[in-house]
Design an enzyme around this catalytic site. Structure first.
Site, PDB file in Angstrom:
ATOM      1  N   TRP A 131       4.830   3.891   1.262  1.00  0.00           N
ATOM      2  CA  TRP A 131       5.073   3.398  -0.099  1.00  0.00           C
ATOM      3  C   TRP A 131       6.323   4.003  -0.699  1.00  0.00           C
ATOM      4  O   TRP A 131       7.083   3.310  -1.378  1.00  0.00           O
ATOM      5  CB  TRP A 131       3.843   3.584  -0.992  1.00  0.00           C
ATOM      6  CG  TRP A 131       2.746   2.634  -0.603  1.00  0.00           C
ATOM      7  CD1 TRP A 131       1.512   2.950  -0.091  1.00  0.00           C
ATOM      8  CD2 TRP A 131       2.798   1.193  -0.636  1.00  0.00           C
ATOM      9  NE1 TRP A 131       0.804   1.795   0.180  1.00  0.00           N
ATOM     10  CE2 TRP A 131       1.562   0.713  -0.138  1.00  0.00           C
ATOM     11  CE3 TRP A 131       3.768   0.254  -1.030  1.00  0.00           C
ATOM     12  CZ2 TRP A 131       1.266  -0.656  -0.037  1.00  0.00           C
ATOM     13  CZ3 TRP A 131       3.474  -1.115  -0.925  1.00  0.00           C
ATOM     14  CH2 TRP A 131       2.243  -1.538  -0.441  1.00  0.00           C
ATOM     15  N   ASP A 133       4.520   6.853  -8.777  1.00  0.00           N
ATOM     16  CA  ASP A 133       3.697   5.724  -8.339  1.00  0.00           C
ATOM     17  C   ASP A 133       2.291   6.279  -8.125  1.00  0.00           C
ATOM     18  O   ASP A 133       2.030   6.984  -7.162  1.00  0.00           O
ATOM     19  CB  ASP A 133       4.262   5.141  -7.033  1.00  0.00           C
ATOM     20  CG  ASP A 133       3.412   3.986  -6.501  1.00  0.00           C
ATOM     21  OD1 ASP A 133       2.337   3.704  -7.069  1.00  0.00           O
ATOM     22  OD2 ASP A 133       3.838   3.374  -5.495  1.00  0.00           O
ATOM     23  N   LYS A 183      -6.511  -0.899  -7.076  1.00  0.00           N
ATOM     24  CA  LYS A 183      -7.118   0.207  -6.336  1.00  0.00           C
ATOM     25  C   LYS A 183      -8.154   0.935  -7.209  1.00  0.00           C
ATOM     26  O   LYS A 183      -9.328   0.864  -6.935  1.00  0.00           O
ATOM     27  CB  LYS A 183      -6.051   1.198  -5.861  1.00  0.00           C
ATOM     28  CG  LYS A 183      -5.386   0.813  -4.538  1.00  0.00           C
ATOM     29  CD  LYS A 183      -4.193  -0.074  -4.697  1.00  0.00           C
ATOM     30  CE  LYS A 183      -3.592  -0.517  -3.386  1.00  0.00           C
ATOM     31  NZ  LYS A 183      -2.148  -0.361  -3.339  1.00  0.00           N
TER      32      LYS A 183
HETATM   33  C1  PLP Z   1      -0.892  -0.751  -3.057  1.00  0.00           C
HETATM   34  C2  PLP Z   1       0.261   0.110  -3.399  1.00  0.00           C
HETATM   35  C3  PLP Z   1       1.493  -0.414  -3.793  1.00  0.00           C
HETATM   36  C4  PLP Z   1       1.769  -1.905  -3.838  1.00  0.00           C
HETATM   37  O1  PLP Z   1       1.034  -2.482  -4.842  1.00  0.00           O
HETATM   38  P1  PLP Z   1       1.191  -4.050  -5.183  1.00  0.00           P
HETATM   39  O2  PLP Z   1       0.398  -4.129  -6.451  1.00  0.00           O
HETATM   40  O3  PLP Z   1       0.587  -4.809  -4.050  1.00  0.00           O
HETATM   41  O4  PLP Z   1       2.612  -4.345  -5.375  1.00  0.00           O
HETATM   42  C5  PLP Z   1       2.509   0.458  -4.118  1.00  0.00           C
HETATM   43  N1  PLP Z   1       2.321   1.791  -4.077  1.00  0.00           N
HETATM   44  C6  PLP Z   1       1.156   2.338  -3.699  1.00  0.00           C
HETATM   45  C7  PLP Z   1       1.009   3.829  -3.674  1.00  0.00           C
HETATM   46  C8  PLP Z   1       0.085   1.520  -3.344  1.00  0.00           C
HETATM   47  O5  PLP Z   1      -1.094   2.061  -2.976  1.00  0.00           O
END
Ligand code: PLP
Length: 359
Positions: A102, A171, A195
């Site tokens: 990521w 993030d 998530k």
């Molecule tokens: C799932 C995830 C993403 C991507 O998320 P989207 O909503 O599908 O764009 C980015 N960073 C992390 C840490 C993730 O777990």
């Protein structure tokens, strides 16, 4: 209703209670004679739902007054671009910590807008750990430092908040609300909802006010945090149902005792699963102990040819979505807030039985 145990990395498990509440209100929301999905986002009813969700999130995370909370679309992936567009503020470089898949995606996108200084990377250690504070070397001319607090695929989580002289951007897609957090340490926090918050389609951004209003020329209106902040995240039609459902999750979290109670439960769930893995000769997790994620726990089988059998049998036992990410293989158990301790207990029992039969 038969609900199985869902270990999906995302879109992930939602609390049973929340789904039931949504179901009971689905076609006739609070006696209004229509669904929340069918209402104007500018109606008094929906605005009240939206404001309550924001207030509950503020309460849960103790978000200070000088931060704006945005409810956006486009997923965390859109934030990879929105960040440099909004936060460069006249500077030409940004700092990034590289801890896995990521962070790499965030870095690749940022490179389209500025030069990227890799302040720390654990790639030479195959991303088996988060870097120590002492390894993070920032460029003082950069606009911000970005890191990924929990690498959802690798199962690597920071056990500390980096201390740097730049606005800190994180993030937190897969570990937001999993434990208490000092929001004032950050310039910006973002997370895709699917998530640990709610359904897909919603992205939460928490941003310090003084960072707003200096977007690069040509930034699409929808991608301007300032526009979204001023418009109450309703510059256009927001994802109303995802916002509403996330609000129900926030209320559920409050009823559970908030993030302090969640942290205790999450720690207990993760510790159990890691010790089951560590005590076995058959299962393994390679991540450095102080960097192990309490949300996403990847593990391998001593005999990789048994993976298919493991997945088939676990699914038949009511344990869903244990396959690892398509890019890395193996297994992964995502044990977010909404995954009950009973699910982890059932998984551990299944693993012990599987090892007895095949190990
Ligand atoms: C799932 C995830 C993403 C991507 O998320 P989207 O909503 O599908 O764009 C980015 N960073 C992390 C840490 C993730 O777990």
């Amino acid at each position: 209703m038969t609900r199985k145990f869902n270990f999906s990395a995302g879109p992930a498990a939602l609390p049973d209670e929340v789904l039931l509440e949504a179901q009971q209100n689905l076609s006739d929301w609070q006696g209004k004679g229509l669904s929340i999905m069918e209402m104007s986002h500018r109606s008094d009813e929906f605005v009240a739902v939206a404001e309550q969700a924001e207030q509950d999130l503020r309460d849960l995370m103790s978000i200070p007054e000088n931060y704006r909370v945005l409810f956006l679309q486009g997923g965390a992936t859109s934030q990879f671009a929105m960040l440099p567009m909004n936060l460069l503020r006249g500077k030409s470089s940004a700092d990034y910590v590289n801890t896995g898949i990521w962070s790499k995606k965030a870095i690749a996108e940022a490179k389209r807008y500025c030069s990227v200084n890799i302040a720390a990377s654990t790639e030479s250690d195959h991303f088996m750990r988060a870097p120590d504070q002492s390894e993070i070397k920032v460029n003082p001319e950069s606009a911000y430092l970005h890191y990924t607090s929990n690498e959802t695929i690798g199962g690597v989580e920071f056990d500390y908040i980096p201390e740097v002289q730049l606005p800190l951007v994180v993030d937190m897609s897969s570990d937001i609300l999993s434990r208490p957090l000092d929001v004032s340490r950050f310039g910006l926090i973002y997370a895709g909802a699917q998530k640990n918050i709610g359904p897909a389609g919603l992205t939460v951004v928490i941003v310090r006010e003084d960072l707003l209003g200096q977007t690069v020329a040509g930034t699409p209106t929808m991608y301007d945090y300032q526009v979204q902040a001023e418009g109450g995240s309703m510059h256009n039609t927001p994802p109303t149902f995802a916002w509403y459902l996330s609000g129900l999750v926030f209320q559920w979290l409050k009823r559970q005792g908030g993030v302090e109670a969640m942290a205790e439960l999450n720690q207990r769930k993760a510790s159990k699963l890691y010790s089951a893995i560590d005590q076995s000769e058959f299962f393994a997790n390679p991540i450095a102990k102080n960097s192990r994620s309490i949300m996403n726990i990847p593990f391998t089988l001593a005999d990789a040819s048994l993976e298919k059998t493991f997945l088939l049998e676990s699914e038949a036992a009511g344990l869903l979505n244990l396959q690892g990410h398509r890019s890395v293989g193996g297994m992964r158990a995502s044990i977010y807030n909404a995954v009950p301790e009973a699910a982890v207990d059932a998984l551990i029992a299944f693993m012990a039985d599987f090892e007895k039969r095949y190990g």
